[in-house]
Design a protein around this motif. Structure first.
Motif, PDB file in Angstrom:
ATOM      1  N   ARG A 166       0.807  -1.211   0.000  1.00 42.76           N
ATOM      2  CA  ARG A 166       0.000   0.000   0.000  1.00 42.76           C
ATOM      3  C   ARG A 166       0.845   1.268   0.000  1.00 42.76           C
ATOM      4  NH1 ARG A 166      -4.924   0.351   4.026  1.00 42.76           N
ATOM      5  NH2 ARG A 166      -5.696  -0.928   2.315  1.00 42.76           N
ATOM      6  N   ALA A 167       0.312   2.289  -0.665  1.00 43.72           N
ATOM      7  CA  ALA A 167       0.852   3.642  -0.575  1.00 43.72           C
ATOM      8  C   ALA A 167      -0.293   4.580  -0.231  1.00 43.72           C
ATOM      9  CB  ALA A 167       1.492   4.056  -1.895  1.00 43.72           C
ATOM     10  N   LEU A 168      -0.010   5.548   0.626  1.00 47.39           N
ATOM     11  CA  LEU A 168      -1.032   6.502   1.057  1.00 47.39           C
ATOM     12  C   LEU A 168      -0.437   7.899   1.008  1.00 47.39           C
ATOM     13  CD1 LEU A 168      -3.321   6.169   4.148  1.00 47.39           C
ATOM     14  CD2 LEU A 168      -1.993   8.239   3.802  1.00 47.39           C
ATOM     15  N   ILE A 169      -1.120   8.807   0.323  1.00 47.90           N
ATOM     16  CA  ILE A 169      -0.605  10.158   0.148  1.00 47.90           C
ATOM     17  C   ILE A 169      -1.720  11.155   0.430  1.00 47.90           C
ATOM     18  CG2 ILE A 169       0.440  11.806  -1.465  1.00 47.90           C
ATOM     19  CD1 ILE A 169       1.527   9.385  -3.003  1.00 47.90           C
ATOM     20  N   ASN A 170      -1.440  12.121   1.313  1.00 47.37           N
ATOM     21  CA  ASN A 170      -2.378  13.197   1.602  1.00 47.37           C
ATOM     22  C   ASN A 170      -2.004  14.432   0.794  1.00 47.37           C
ATOM     23  OD1 ASN A 170      -2.482  11.386   4.093  1.00 47.37           O
ATOM     24  ND2 ASN A 170      -4.202  12.746   4.449  1.00 47.37           N
ATOM     25  N   LEU A 171      -3.005  15.052   0.184  1.00 43.11           N
ATOM     26  CA  LEU A 171      -2.789  16.207  -0.683  1.00 43.11           C
ATOM     27  C   LEU A 171      -3.644  17.382  -0.220  1.00 43.11           C
ATOM     28  CD1 LEU A 171      -3.126  14.212  -4.009  1.00 43.11           C
ATOM     29  CD2 LEU A 171      -0.979  15.041  -3.037  1.00 43.11           C
ATOM     30  N   PRO A 172      -3.206  18.610  -0.483  1.00 43.55           N
ATOM     31  CA  PRO A 172      -4.038  19.769  -0.135  1.00 43.55           C
ATOM     32  C   PRO A 172      -5.376  19.718  -0.868  1.00 43.55           C
ATOM     33  CG  PRO A 172      -1.789  20.433  -0.682  1.00 43.55           C
ATOM     34  CD  PRO A 172      -1.906  18.992  -1.059  1.00 43.55           C
ATOM     35  N   GLY A 173      -6.363  20.409  -0.305  1.00 40.28           N
ATOM     36  CA  GLY A 173      -7.692  20.408  -0.895  1.00 40.28           C
ATOM     37  C   GLY A 173      -7.797  21.113  -2.226  1.00 40.28           C
ATOM     38  N   THR A 174      -6.737  21.808  -2.637  1.00 41.01           N
ATOM     39  CA  THR A 174      -6.715  22.481  -3.938  1.00 41.01           C
ATOM     40  C   THR A 174      -6.110  21.620  -5.041  1.00 41.01           C
ATOM     41  OG1 THR A 174      -4.594  23.470  -3.329  1.00 41.01           O
ATOM     42  CG2 THR A 174      -6.576  24.765  -2.901  1.00 41.01           C
ATOM     43  N   VAL A 175      -5.586  20.445  -4.676  1.00 42.08           N
ATOM     44  CA  VAL A 175      -4.900  19.574  -5.640  1.00 42.08           C
ATOM     45  C   VAL A 175      -5.844  18.459  -6.078  1.00 42.08           C
ATOM     46  CG1 VAL A 175      -2.976  17.976  -5.975  1.00 42.08           C
ATOM     47  CG2 VAL A 175      -2.647  20.089  -4.664  1.00 42.08           C
ATOM     48  N   THR A 176      -5.963  18.239  -7.391  1.00 44.74           N
ATOM     49  CA  THR A 176      -6.890  17.224  -7.894  1.00 44.74           C
ATOM     50  C   THR A 176      -6.211  16.237  -8.848  1.00 44.74           C
ATOM     51  OG1 THR A 176      -7.604  18.736  -9.645  1.00 44.74           O
ATOM     52  CG2 THR A 176      -8.921  18.678  -7.619  1.00 44.74           C
ATOM     53  N   SER A 177      -4.921  16.056  -8.694  1.00 47.13           N
ATOM     54  CA  SER A 177      -4.225  15.037  -9.490  1.00 47.13           C
ATOM     55  C   SER A 177      -2.964  14.607  -8.758  1.00 47.13           C
ATOM     56  CB  SER A 177      -3.874  15.553 -10.897  1.00 47.13           C
ATOM     57  OG  SER A 177      -2.916  16.586 -10.822  1.00 47.13           O
ATOM     58  N   LEU A 178      -2.525  13.414  -9.064  1.00 45.35           N
ATOM     59  CA  LEU A 178      -1.315  12.868  -8.448  1.00 45.35           C
ATOM     60  C   LEU A 178      -0.536  12.068  -9.480  1.00 45.35           C
ATOM     61  CD1 LEU A 178       0.438  12.120  -5.932  1.00 45.35           C
ATOM     62  CD2 LEU A 178      -1.023  10.098  -5.697  1.00 45.35           C
ATOM     63  N   THR A 179       0.728  12.445  -9.684  1.00 47.65           N
ATOM     64  CA  THR A 179       1.625  11.660 -10.531  1.00 47.65           C
ATOM     65  C   THR A 179       2.226  10.554  -9.682  1.00 47.65           C
ATOM     66  OG1 THR A 179       2.149  13.610 -11.866  1.00 47.65           O
ATOM     67  CG2 THR A 179       3.664  11.736 -12.004  1.00 47.65           C
ATOM     68  N   VAL A 180       1.980   9.307 -10.061  1.00 44.03           N
ATOM     69  CA  VAL A 180       2.403   8.164  -9.260  1.00 44.03           C
ATOM     70  C   VAL A 180       3.866   7.840  -9.559  1.00 44.03           C
ATOM     71  CG1 VAL A 180       1.980   5.737  -8.719  1.00 44.03           C
ATOM     72  CG2 VAL A 180       0.056   7.267  -9.252  1.00 44.03           C
ATOM     73  N   PRO A 181       4.722   7.763  -8.543  1.00 37.92           N
ATOM     74  CA  PRO A 181       6.129   7.405  -8.775  1.00 37.92           C
ATOM     75  C   PRO A 181       6.235   6.020  -9.402  1.00 37.92           C
ATOM     76  CG  PRO A 181       5.825   8.247  -6.541  1.00 37.92           C
ATOM     77  CD  PRO A 181       4.459   8.037  -7.113  1.00 37.92           C
ATOM     78  N   PRO A 182       6.966   5.881 -10.498  1.00 43.44           N
ATOM     79  CA  PRO A 182       7.066   4.567 -11.157  1.00 43.44           C
ATOM     80  C   PRO A 182       7.690   3.510 -10.259  1.00 43.44           C
ATOM     81  CG  PRO A 182       8.666   6.109 -12.076  1.00 43.44           C
ATOM     82  CD  PRO A 182       7.746   6.909 -11.210  1.00 43.44           C
ATOM     83  N   GLU A 183       8.486   3.940  -9.284  1.00 48.65           N
ATOM     84  CA  GLU A 183       9.131   2.960  -8.390  1.00 48.65           C
ATOM     85  C   GLU A 183       8.106   2.157  -7.594  1.00 48.65           C
ATOM     86  OE1 GLU A 183      11.926   6.234  -9.298  1.00 48.65           O
ATOM     87  OE2 GLU A 183       9.859   6.161  -8.528  1.00 48.65           O
ATOM     88  N   PHE A 184       6.928   2.715  -7.383  1.00 49.60           N
ATOM     89  CA  PHE A 184       5.918   1.985  -6.613  1.00 49.60           C
ATOM     90  C   PHE A 184       5.245   0.897  -7.429  1.00 49.60           C
ATOM     91  CE2 PHE A 184       1.522   1.356  -5.241  1.00 49.60           C
ATOM     92  CZ  PHE A 184       1.738   0.940  -3.928  1.00 49.60           C
TER      93      PHE A 184
END
Length: 254
Positions: A205-223
Motif C-alpha cells: 500500500r501507498a497513502l498520500i495526503n494532498l491539499p484540498g486544492t490539488v486534484t491530481s497525483l503523478t504516481v512514482p514509477p518505483e511503486f
C-alpha cells in the motif's frame, strides 16, 4: 469498507475537538467521531489516542454507544495507548441484495453533536475528551483518469501514470456548502497479494495526503510493478473530518 486501515489514522486527526478543561483533568491526545461514505455504504468511525484501561463513549443525546475495559496481561501492560474502530457498514442502495438501511436511518442512529469520551487509566486517573459529529457529507469524487470504456480495468504505463479527479464542490445529499480540506489517495497492489498479511492486510500500500486544492497525483514509477493489478481510492475529506470515497482500478503494462 475497502482498503482503509492505514488511511483512517491520517483522516481521523482532522476532526479532533478539545474543550476547555481545568488543570486537574487529563485529556485524550485525540478523540474523533466521523462518517465515511462510499458509493454503496456508510459507516461510523471512531479514534482515540491516549492511555486508558476503561473507556466509555456517549453520543450527543447522552446514549452510550461504546464501553470497553482491558484485563489480564494487557491491563498489567498499563492498558491501551490508542484505538480505532468502525461500525459495520450500512449498505444503502435499496435495489441491491445487501441493502440493510437508508442513509437517513443511519444518520438518525448517530445524531449530530458533541460525543463524550470518558476513560480511566490503570492507575485510576480519569481521562476525558470530546468530538463533534456532523452530517455534512461531501459528494463522491469523480475520477477522471485512469478510467476505461469497458468493464475491464484500464492498462497504464508505469512511467506515465497520473490519477486525476474533479474537485468536490457539493454535498452528497441535501443543500449547503462543503469545505474540502484535503484529498487522500490510497494505492493497493491487489494482484499479486502479499504472502502474509500485515496489519494493513494482504496488499502492498501507498497513502498520500494532498491539499484540498490539488486534484491530481503523478504516481512514482518505483511503486508500480509491471504486470501487477491495482485498486485506488480517492478520499475527499471535509473540514468536519467526514470522508467520501471513490474507488478505481488499473493494470500496469508488462
Amino acid at each position: 469498507m475497502k482498503m482503509k486501515t492505514m488511511a483512517i489514522a491520517a483522516v481521523l486527526l482532522v476532526s479532533t475537538v478539545g474543550a476547555a478543561r481545568s488543570d486537574d483533568e487529563r485529556e485524550f491526545g485525540s478523540s474523533v467521531v466521523i462518517i465515511e461514505l462510499t458509493d454503496n455504504d456508510i459507516e461510523l468511525q471512531v479514534f482515540v489516542d491516549g492511555e486508558w484501561a476503561k473507556l466509555k463513549i456517549n453520543d450527543s443525546e447522552d446514549h452510550k454507544i461504546f464501553d470497553a475495559r482491558t484485563g489480564g496481561r494487557l491491563k498489567r501492560q498499563t492498558g491501551v495507548s490508542e484505538m480505532f474502530f468502525a461500525s459495520e457498514p450500512t449498505h444503502y442502495l435499496e435495489d441491491e441484495p445487501e441493502f440493510d438501511g437508508t442513509i437517513e436511518e443511519f444518520l438518525k442512529r448517530f445524531p449530530e453533536g458533541v460525543y463524550e469520551f470518558e476513560g480511566k487509566t490503570v492507575a485510576g486517573e480519569e481521562v476525558e475528551g470530546e468530538a463533534v459529529l456532523t452530517h455534512v457529507l461531501a459528494a463522491l469524487p469523480e475520477i477522471v483518469s485512469p478510467v476505461s470504456d469497458t468493464d475491464d480495468p484500464p492498462e497504464v504505463d508505469r512511467d506515465d501514470l497520473v490519477i486525476e479527479w474533479e474537485p468536490v464542490m457539493t454535498r452528497f445529499m441535501g443543500p449547503g456548502p462543503v469545505e474540502i480540506i484535503e484529498y487522500q489517495v490510497i494505492l493497493d497492489e491487489v494482484d499479486p497479494e502479499r504472502e502474509m498479511a500485515w496489519v494493513d492486510g494482504h496488499t502492498r500500500r501507498a497513502l498520500i495526503n494532498l491539499p484540498g486544492t490539488v486534484t491530481s497525483l503523478t504516481v512514482p514509477p518505483e511503486f508500480l510493478v509491471p504486470g501487477a493489478s491495482y485498486e485506488f481510492e480517492i478520499l475527499a475529506i471535509e473540514v468536519s473530518g467526514n470522508s467520501s470515497i471513490s474507488v478505481g482500478e488499473f493494470d500496469v503494462s508488462d
